[in-house]
Design a protein around this motif. Structure first.
Motif, PDB file in Angstrom:
ATOM      1  N   SER A 181       0.818  -1.207   0.000  1.00  0.00           N
ATOM      2  CA  SER A 181       0.000   0.000   0.000  1.00  0.00           C
ATOM      3  C   SER A 181       0.852   1.257   0.000  1.00  0.00           C
ATOM      4  O   SER A 181       0.455   2.284  -0.554  1.00  0.00           O
ATOM      5  CB  SER A 181      -0.945  -0.015   1.208  1.00  0.00           C
ATOM      6  OG  SER A 181      -1.819  -1.126   1.134  1.00  0.00           O
ATOM      7  N   HIS A 182       2.025   1.210   0.637  1.00  0.00           N
ATOM      8  CA  HIS A 182       2.954   2.341   0.512  1.00  0.00           C
ATOM      9  C   HIS A 182       3.275   2.606  -0.956  1.00  0.00           C
ATOM     10  O   HIS A 182       3.382   3.748  -1.394  1.00  0.00           O
ATOM     11  CB  HIS A 182       4.262   2.044   1.257  1.00  0.00           C
ATOM     12  CG  HIS A 182       4.192   2.285   2.734  1.00  0.00           C
ATOM     13  ND1 HIS A 182       3.686   3.432   3.298  1.00  0.00           N
ATOM     14  CD2 HIS A 182       4.585   1.509   3.783  1.00  0.00           C
ATOM     15  CE1 HIS A 182       3.766   3.359   4.618  1.00  0.00           C
ATOM     16  NE2 HIS A 182       4.307   2.191   4.938  1.00  0.00           N
ATOM     17  N   VAL A 183       3.430   1.527  -1.716  1.00  0.00           N
ATOM     18  CA  VAL A 183       3.803   1.663  -3.127  1.00  0.00           C
ATOM     19  C   VAL A 183       2.625   2.123  -3.961  1.00  0.00           C
ATOM     20  O   VAL A 183       2.731   3.052  -4.767  1.00  0.00           O
ATOM     21  CB  VAL A 183       4.370   0.330  -3.667  1.00  0.00           C
ATOM     22  CG1 VAL A 183       4.739   0.473  -5.142  1.00  0.00           C
ATOM     23  CG2 VAL A 183       5.600  -0.095  -2.862  1.00  0.00           C
ATOM     24  N   THR A 184       1.466   1.473  -3.789  1.00  0.00           N
ATOM     25  CA  THR A 184       0.316   1.820  -4.623  1.00  0.00           C
ATOM     26  C   THR A 184      -0.157   3.243  -4.366  1.00  0.00           C
ATOM     27  O   THR A 184      -0.685   3.903  -5.267  1.00  0.00           O
ATOM     28  CB  THR A 184      -0.860   0.851  -4.385  1.00  0.00           C
ATOM     29  OG1 THR A 184      -1.282   0.925  -3.017  1.00  0.00           O
ATOM     30  CG2 THR A 184      -0.464  -0.571  -4.732  1.00  0.00           C
ATOM     31  N   GLN A 185       0.027   3.736  -3.142  1.00  0.00           N
ATOM     32  CA  GLN A 185      -0.368   5.110  -2.827  1.00  0.00           C
ATOM     33  C   GLN A 185       0.698   6.119  -3.223  1.00  0.00           C
ATOM     34  O   GLN A 185       0.526   7.317  -2.999  1.00  0.00           O
ATOM     35  CB  GLN A 185      -0.663   5.237  -1.336  1.00  0.00           C
ATOM     36  CG  GLN A 185      -1.837   4.390  -0.881  1.00  0.00           C
ATOM     37  CD  GLN A 185      -3.088   4.684  -1.678  1.00  0.00           C
ATOM     38  OE1 GLN A 185      -3.683   5.742  -1.538  1.00  0.00           O
ATOM     39  NE2 GLN A 185      -3.480   3.760  -2.536  1.00  0.00           N
TER      40      GLN A 185
END
Length: 549
Positions: A181-185
């Protein structure tokens, strides 16, 4: 402080047609001391180089869609630039001894990572651009500390210490979902835009401070004084907001992927409890992902309100035995010291009561004994583990691969063939590479060796980035008396690690070899020439990028 350098910092200045802000590059270079980093400092330095974004507003939190990133983020640090930066970092990581390419553990990690990616895709977390341009790769780091971290471009690192600490696949998946989620956001891109508000001195001091924190939090605190302490506190405040966002979205991804909704809460509780009992710096994950009572409470609340149908169906509870087998492997491989291996041979103070706990203990002893070449102990422990895992195909498969490795270590090729036979050709990377190792153990005149080379050649045609497969193929061609093919495979192995110069050097060596009397292989020599031209063109393009166009 003997902090570690950020190797290859000059590469962070220009990435493709996008040049990163000069003060970011200068801050990184200014912070370069004299020793090579360990993984903790590398991950922590990126956590600090890219400060977190402000908290979402309640209205934004109520939406199911991604928060709007805005044109400013894309313009200042676009998707292509972030991927290029991640690729450069990974090229350094793959050449480091702490990068751990274990096919069996890697397959297990992928069995968690791929469903999470699919869930993020189904939830609309991945835009078409992100899905196409980012790497979306999870990799292993041989380190006994409990840590995981996201890097630019869709790369997520997982320490073996984290796998060894988690009590279930659901707990491990919860950490992966959080990092995903750090990456997708696009937290890194959002943070880079925010970082322009920080001065060069503040960025440099914070990077050095976080490098120190990986070794000694007290040393870091001593460095962060005055105005720099204020800047650091701002960073931590933003980080808490970013962590809450990753918790919220990661929980949805975790549940959508079919893992137990309780995995995230139980992982938080495990980290909190174990870190209190052993606050010795072994939990860098808690420094970059600080736990608060609020985060733990929110995870518990989400778990309690999770889908009852999912809980009733038992989604996400696959094979506690398989996790025990992988946890045992990570326990032993995370620390290469013989004293650590010998410690795992000692029986625990209290005998494990649950079958999965007993399996974990026996599999750990088997792995430790194999590392110490204590064959009788390894055989006894492995036989006990196999009996406990009987009836669980996934756990039995993992133990069969361990038995195959044990037979190869003893030089018993026939037993290795027998142990691997039920699982050979299952399509997994672990099976393919282990079968190749068994094939290489046969005499040069054996048909098994030629078959191994052909199977590896087919594998790398589909998995061109598999460094280990290229290395095994080079060994196979060398033993089959095909030195030109062997050198070309060595070149491809170098290229797969990101060592472009090393790959070109090996191809030039292959050209010289092809010109020697009796080495005439026109087709292979033509392939070498064409491949060298490709890599030279890529090298010139990289040089132009480094020079800013």
């Amino acid at each position: 402080m003997n902090a570690a350098p950020l190797r290859g910092s000059k590469e962070f200045v220009a990435t493709g047609k996008t040049e990163l802000p000069r003060h970011i590059a200068e801050a990184t270079i200014a912070a370069r001391p004299h020793r090579r980093p360990t993984w903790g400092p590398l991950a922590l330095s990126f956590a600090l180089l890219f400060p977190a974004a402000p908290a979402l507003t309640p209205a934004a939190q109520a939406q199911n869609d991604l928060p709007a990133l805005g044109d400013s983020v894309s313009g200042e640090f676009g998707v292509a630039a972030e991927r290029q930066l991640g690729d450069r970092i990974m090229a350094e990581i793959r050449r480091d001894p702490l990068y751990h390419d274990d096919p069996l553990l890697g397959d297990y990690l992928q069995s968690l990572w791929q469903p999470l990616l699919g869930a993020a895709r189904a939830r609309g977390e991945l835009s078409n651009e992100l899905e196409d341009r980012f790497a979306w790769q999870a990799f292993l780091v041989r380190d006994r500390t409990v840590n995981a971290f996201a890097l630019p471009g869709g790369y997520v690192g997982v320490h073996l210490g984290l796998i060894a600490t988690t009590g279930s696949r659901d707990e491990l998946a919860s950490v992966l979902a959080h990092e995903l989620s750090h990456v997708t956001q696009r937290h890194i891109a959002r943070s880079l835009a925010k970082s322009k508000q920080q001065s060069l001195v503040a960025l440099a001091s914070m990077i050095v401070g976080m490098l120190a924190a990986s070794r000694s939090p007290e040393a870091a605190n001593a460095l962060m004084t005055g105005g720099q302490a204020v800047a650091l506190q701002g960073q931590l405040n933003f980080s808490r907001d970013m962590e809450r966002e990753a918790d919220r979205i990661g929980f949805g991804v975790l549940e959508q992927a079919g893992f137990s909704p309780a995995g995230m809460a139980s992982m938080f509780e495990r980290l909190q409890q174990t870190s209190r009992l052993n606050d010795s710096g072994a939990y860098p994950y808690l420094r970059t992902h600080p736990l608060t009572s609020e985060r733990i409470g929110e995870a518990r609340a989400r778990s309690n309100s999770g889908s009852s149908s999912a809980k009733a169906a038992g989604l996400g509870t696959r094979s506690a035995f398989e996790h025990a087998v992988m946890q045992a492997r990570a326990r032993v491989r995370m620390d290469p010291r013989p004293d650590a291996w010998r410690a795992w041979l000692r029986p625990p103070d209290v005998a494990p009561q649950q079958p999965a706990e007993r399996l974990l203990a026996e599999a750990t002893r088997a792995h430790a004994a194999l590392e110490l070449r204590d064959w009788p102990t390894a055989e006894t422990a492995l036989a006990r583990a196999e009996q406990l895992a009987k009836g669980d195909s996934r756990a039995s498969r993992g133990l069969a691969f361990v038995r195959t490795e044990a037979a190869l270590a003893r030089g018993d090729v026939q037993q290795a063939e027998t142990a691997l036979a039920p699982w050979r050709g299952d399509g997994s990377r672990a099976s393919e590479l282990l079968a190749a190792r068994v094939g290489l153990a046969h005499p040069a005149a054996s048909p098994a060796l030629k078959r191994t080379a052909e199977e590896l050649q087919t594998w790398v045609s589909m998995q061109a980035a598999d460094t280990q497969a290229w290395e095994l193929l080079a060994q196979a061609w060398e033993r089959l008396g095909q030195p030109l093919r062997a050198v070309r495979a060595q070149a491809e192995a170098r290229y797969a690690t990101g060592d472009l110069q090393g790959a070109m050097d090996r191809l030039r060596a292959a050209q010289k070899l092809a010109r020697e009397p009796g080495r005439g292989d026109f087709i292979e020599a033509s392939v070498v020439d064409a491949r060298l031209k490709q890599l030279e063109a890529e090298w010139r393009r990289r040089v132009r990028e480094e020079m800013g166009g």
